[in-house]
Scaffold this motif. Structure first.
Motif, PDB file in Angstrom:
ATOM      1  N   GLN A 170       0.816  -1.217   0.000  1.00  0.00           N
ATOM      2  CA  GLN A 170       0.000   0.000   0.000  1.00  0.00           C
ATOM      3  C   GLN A 170       0.849   1.267   0.000  1.00  0.00           C
ATOM      4  N   ASN A 171       2.152   1.128   0.234  1.00  0.00           N
ATOM      5  CA  ASN A 171       3.019   2.300   0.359  1.00  0.00           C
ATOM      6  C   ASN A 171       3.946   2.397  -0.846  1.00  0.00           C
ATOM      7  N   MET A 180       0.165   3.265  19.383  1.00  0.00           N
ATOM      8  CA  MET A 180      -0.758   4.392  19.242  1.00  0.00           C
ATOM      9  C   MET A 180      -1.478   4.708  20.556  1.00  0.00           C
ATOM     10  N   PHE A 213      -3.503  -4.382  11.248  1.00  0.00           N
ATOM     11  CA  PHE A 213      -3.397  -2.992  11.693  1.00  0.00           C
ATOM     12  C   PHE A 213      -2.030  -2.748  12.328  1.00  0.00           C
ATOM     13  N   CYS A 229       0.511  -2.179   9.790  1.00  0.00           N
ATOM     14  CA  CYS A 229       0.483  -0.849   9.171  1.00  0.00           C
ATOM     15  C   CYS A 229       1.253   0.157  10.020  1.00  0.00           C
ATOM     16  N   VAL A 230       1.126   0.036  11.336  1.00  0.00           N
ATOM     17  CA  VAL A 230       1.854   0.950  12.218  1.00  0.00           C
ATOM     18  C   VAL A 230       3.357   0.672  12.110  1.00  0.00           C
ATOM     19  N   ALA A 271       4.795   2.194   8.936  1.00  0.00           N
ATOM     20  CA  ALA A 271       4.955   3.652   9.008  1.00  0.00           C
ATOM     21  C   ALA A 271       6.208   4.009   9.817  1.00  0.00           C
ATOM     22  N   TYR A 272       6.446   3.292  10.908  1.00  0.00           N
ATOM     23  CA  TYR A 272       7.636   3.560  11.710  1.00  0.00           C
ATOM     24  C   TYR A 272       8.912   3.036  11.046  1.00  0.00           C
ATOM     25  N   VAL A 284       7.896   5.255  20.033  1.00  0.00           N
ATOM     26  CA  VAL A 284       6.987   6.202  19.376  1.00  0.00           C
ATOM     27  C   VAL A 284       7.040   7.582  20.030  1.00  0.00           C
ATOM     28  N   ILE A 317       9.756  10.138  18.288  1.00  0.00           N
ATOM     29  CA  ILE A 317       9.760  10.337  16.841  1.00  0.00           C
ATOM     30  C   ILE A 317       8.713  11.360  16.430  1.00  0.00           C
ATOM     31  N   PRO A 323       6.029  13.178  14.396  1.00  0.00           N
ATOM     32  CA  PRO A 323       5.042  12.551  13.509  1.00  0.00           C
ATOM     33  C   PRO A 323       5.358  12.678  12.017  1.00  0.00           C
ATOM     34  N   ALA A 324       5.963  13.779  11.599  1.00  0.00           N
ATOM     35  CA  ALA A 324       6.221  13.980  10.166  1.00  0.00           C
ATOM     36  C   ALA A 324       7.110  12.884   9.583  1.00  0.00           C
ATOM     37  N   LEU A 336       6.797   9.835   9.851  1.00  0.00           N
ATOM     38  CA  LEU A 336       6.014   8.661   9.445  1.00  0.00           C
ATOM     39  C   LEU A 336       5.463   8.785   8.034  1.00  0.00           C
ATOM     40  N   SER A 337       5.484   9.997   7.514  1.00  0.00           N
ATOM     41  CA  SER A 337       4.804  10.256   6.250  1.00  0.00           C
ATOM     42  C   SER A 337       5.780  10.326   5.089  1.00  0.00           C
ATOM     43  N   CYS A 365      -0.947   8.001   7.879  1.00  0.00           N
ATOM     44  CA  CYS A 365       0.290   7.238   7.692  1.00  0.00           C
ATOM     45  C   CYS A 365       0.057   5.758   7.958  1.00  0.00           C
ATOM     46  N   PHE A 380       3.601  18.701  13.777  1.00  0.00           N
ATOM     47  CA  PHE A 380       4.118  17.562  13.005  1.00  0.00           C
ATOM     48  C   PHE A 380       5.617  17.334  13.230  1.00  0.00           C
TER      49      PHE A 380
END
Lengths: 328, 328
Positions: free
Chosen positions: A23-24, A127, A281, A284-285, A288-289, A307, A310, A312-313, A315-316, B137, B308
C-alpha cells in the motif's frame, strides 16, 4: 529509490507487513526471512526471495529496514538486539514490564552499530501509548482509562485450549458499556478489573467431555479469568471456525481532566480503534515507523527509539510543505 | 529552574494560559503583556507584572517562551514573526489557508534570531491535525472525516449579531448523528456540507423586532448558514446569558481504511474531544508545546515548527525513562 523492507518471521504479522508494504508507494519488499525451511514458505509477492533466518546478516546491504515479526516472550528479546547490529529494525515488543530492559539492550547494540531500532510499535504499546502521553501532557489534572476490545485475546484463547476436555476455543475481551459511559461522562470512576472488562469464551468441547467441569476450570482460572465476569458458550467446532476465525480487536484510551481557576471545566479526550484484523493494523503501524527508522538513520541518528521519540512527520512520505498545506 | 512563560494578550486564551501554567510544576508565569492600559488589567497570579505590549522586547531575558494569544486574522500574522526575534514563541494561528505563508515568515525570522516558533498549536489545527497525520500514515488506503461540535462558533455568533433586530446571539455547530454513525460503521459515505453539520442559533431579539425577517436573514446568509440546515430559537437575553454563556466545543477526527490482500479488512481510527471550555483546552495544548519550544531551543534548534515536527516526548516534563516505564 524505494525503501527496501525485510520481514523477519512470516506468520500473521509478517503477512500483514507484506500487505502494508504494497500500500506504500515509496516502499518495496526486499526479502522474507524464516526459521522454517524456506522452500515451504509461500509468500504473496512475486519475485521476492525467502531466506533462512540464520543467513539474514549476509543480506544486510539489500535491506534498509528489517521488521521483526517474532513474539515478545522469547523471540524479540534476542532478535532485536541481534539484528540491529546489521539493520535498522522495528519491533512490536509488548511485554510492558520489560520495556526498560529491552530498550537498554537494543540501545547499546544500535548505537554500537550506528543503526536505529524502534521498539514497541503497534497499537498498545504504540498508538495507545502516544495518546496517553499527549493527553497527559495536555490535561495535567486528570485520570487515564484504557479499555481493550471487543477483541480476541490470543493468550486467553490459548489458556482455554489447555483446559481438559476443550478441543478448540476463542476468547473475546469486552469493555463494560456502563464503565465506558461513566468515564466518557467525566465521572472519573474508580474501576476494579471486574468492572472494566468481561470475558466471553466460545468453546468446542471434546466428545463426552464434562461441560460443567470445563466451565468451572475456565471461570476460576487465576490471573486469566478469576477476576472477571466470564461467560462460556459451547459451540461446535464448525461454528467456531465459521463465526470466530477472525482476529478483530480495538479499544479506547480516554483521559478526563479539569481546567480553570478552580477546576470548573471538564474535558474528555478519547482515542479509539475498531479493527477487523489486529495483526494487519499492527503491521500498518510498523511499516509507518519503518519509514521513520530509515529517514532518521539517513540523517545520522542511531540507538533505540520508541513512538515517543519520533516526530510525527517522519512517518509520512509527504514533505513538510505538503503536510502543512493539506493535513494541518 | 522553572520555565518562565510570558503571555501576550490577556483575553480568554491568555487567562486560560495563566490557569494552565499553574497546573504545570515545572513552569512559572513571568509576565503578561497587553495592548490595553496595563493598570486596567487585573490578573489572577499574585506578584506577576502586566506590561505594555510595546515594551515586550525589553523583557526578553526574563522569559523563556512567549505564548501569543492574539487572533489569526490580524494579530498573529504580524506578532509571531515580530516576537520570535526576541523570544521562543508559540501561537494558535488557525487560518488553514494561510499556514504556509505564516510558516515561511516565522521560519525566516526565527532562524535569523536563533529562536523556536511553534505555530498553529491547539486542537484544530493542532491535536486534530496530528490525528489526521498519524491515521493517514497508518491507514494508507482510506478516507478522512472531521466533524466539529457540539460547540460554540464565535464567528457564526458574531455574524448573527450583525443581523438587523438581533440584540445578542450564540451559535452551536452540531455534527449530524446519522453521518457520524455511517462514518463509524466504515461505510465511507460522501457527505455534503449539509449532511455533516447542522447549525443551532439562540437569538435574543430587540423589542419589536421582526422575527420572521431575522430567521430569514440568518438561514439565507451565504457561507455562514445557507449551506446548512439551520434552526433559530428565540430566547430572552437573560436566558441567553444563563444557559448559553459557556464556550464548549469539541469534535471528531475519524479515518476509515482497509487492509489485506484485497482490502477485505476494515479499520476505524477515531479521535474525539468534548470540551467545556474551548479556550482553556487550547491553552493547555499551547502550554505543553511551550515546554517543547524551550527544550528544543536549549538543544540548539531554531526556526518555525508545527505539531508535526515535534517528537511527543518533548511535551512532557518526565524523562524518557519515566515515560517508557509508565506510559508506553
Amino acid at each position: 529509490m524505494a525503501i527496501r523492507i525485510g520481514i523477519m518471521g512470516y506468520g500473521n504479522l509478517g503477512r500483514g507487513i507484506e500487505c502494508a508494504v504494497k500500500q506504500n508507494d515509496d516502499m518495496e519488499l526486499a526479502a522474507v526471512f524464516t526459521r522454517r525451511d524456506p522452500s515451504t514458505v509461500k509468500i504473496q509477492t512475486e519475485g521476492v526471495a525467502v531466506y533462512p533466518a540464520a543467513d539474514a546478516a549476509a543480506h544486510k546491504d539489500e535491506i534498509d529496514v528489517l521488521i521483526l515479526c517474532g513474539g515478545s516472550a522469547t523471540d524479540l528479546p534476542e532478535q532485536t538486539p541481534e539484528y540491529v547490529k546489521y539493520f535498522n529494525v522495528v519491533d512490536s515488543f509488548d511485554t510492558h514490564a520489560n520495556i526498560p530492559s529491552h530498550f537498554a539492550n537494543v540501545d547499546a547494540a544500535a548505537k554500537a552499530a550506528g543503526n536505529v531500532g524502534i521498539i514497541s510499535v503497534g497499537w498498545d504499546p504504540g498508538m495507545f501509548s502516544l495518546n496517553r502521553l499527549y493527553a497527559n501532557c495536555i490535561l495535567v489534572d486528570g485520570a487515564d482509562y484504557t479499555f481493550w476490545g471487543k477483541g480476541v485475546s490470543q493468550g486467553h484463547s490459548d489458556a482455554i485450549r489447555r483446559v481438559k476436555g476443550v478441543k478448540n476455543a476463542k476468547q473475546y475481551t469486552v469493555p463494560v458499556p456502563k464503565a465506558l459511559e461513566a468515564v466518557r461522562n467525566g465521572e472519573n470512576p474508580e474501576l476494579s478489573t471486574r468492572q472494566k472488562h468481561t470475558r466471553e469464551c466460545y468453546v468446542a468441547a471434546e466428545e463426552g467431555a464434562d461441560k460443567e467441569q470445563i466451565v468451572n476450570d475456565i471461570v476460576t482460572m487465576p490471573n486469566y479469568f478469576a477476576d472477571y465476569d466470564t461467560t462460556v458458550n459451547f459451540v461446535s467446532e464448525e461454528e467456531l471456525i465459521k463465526n470466530h476465525s477472525g482476529i478483530p480487536h480495538g479499544g479506547f484510551v480516554i483521559r478526563s481532566g479539569r481546567t480553570g481557576q478552580n477546576g470548573e471545566n471538564k474535558h474528555i479526550i478519547e482515542y479509539s480503534l475498531k479493527l477487523d484484523s489486529n495483526p494487519e493494523f499492527t503491521s500498518c503501524v510498523l511499516v509507518a515507523y519503518a519509514r521513520a527508522a530509515y529517514r532518521l538513520n539517513k540523517e545520522g541518528a542511531s540507538g533505540a527509539k520508541t513512538v515517543f521519540d519520533i516526530a510525527p512527520a517522519y512517518l509520512s512520505s509527504k514533505s513538510g510543505e505538503e503536510l502543512r498545506a493539506h493535513l494541518l
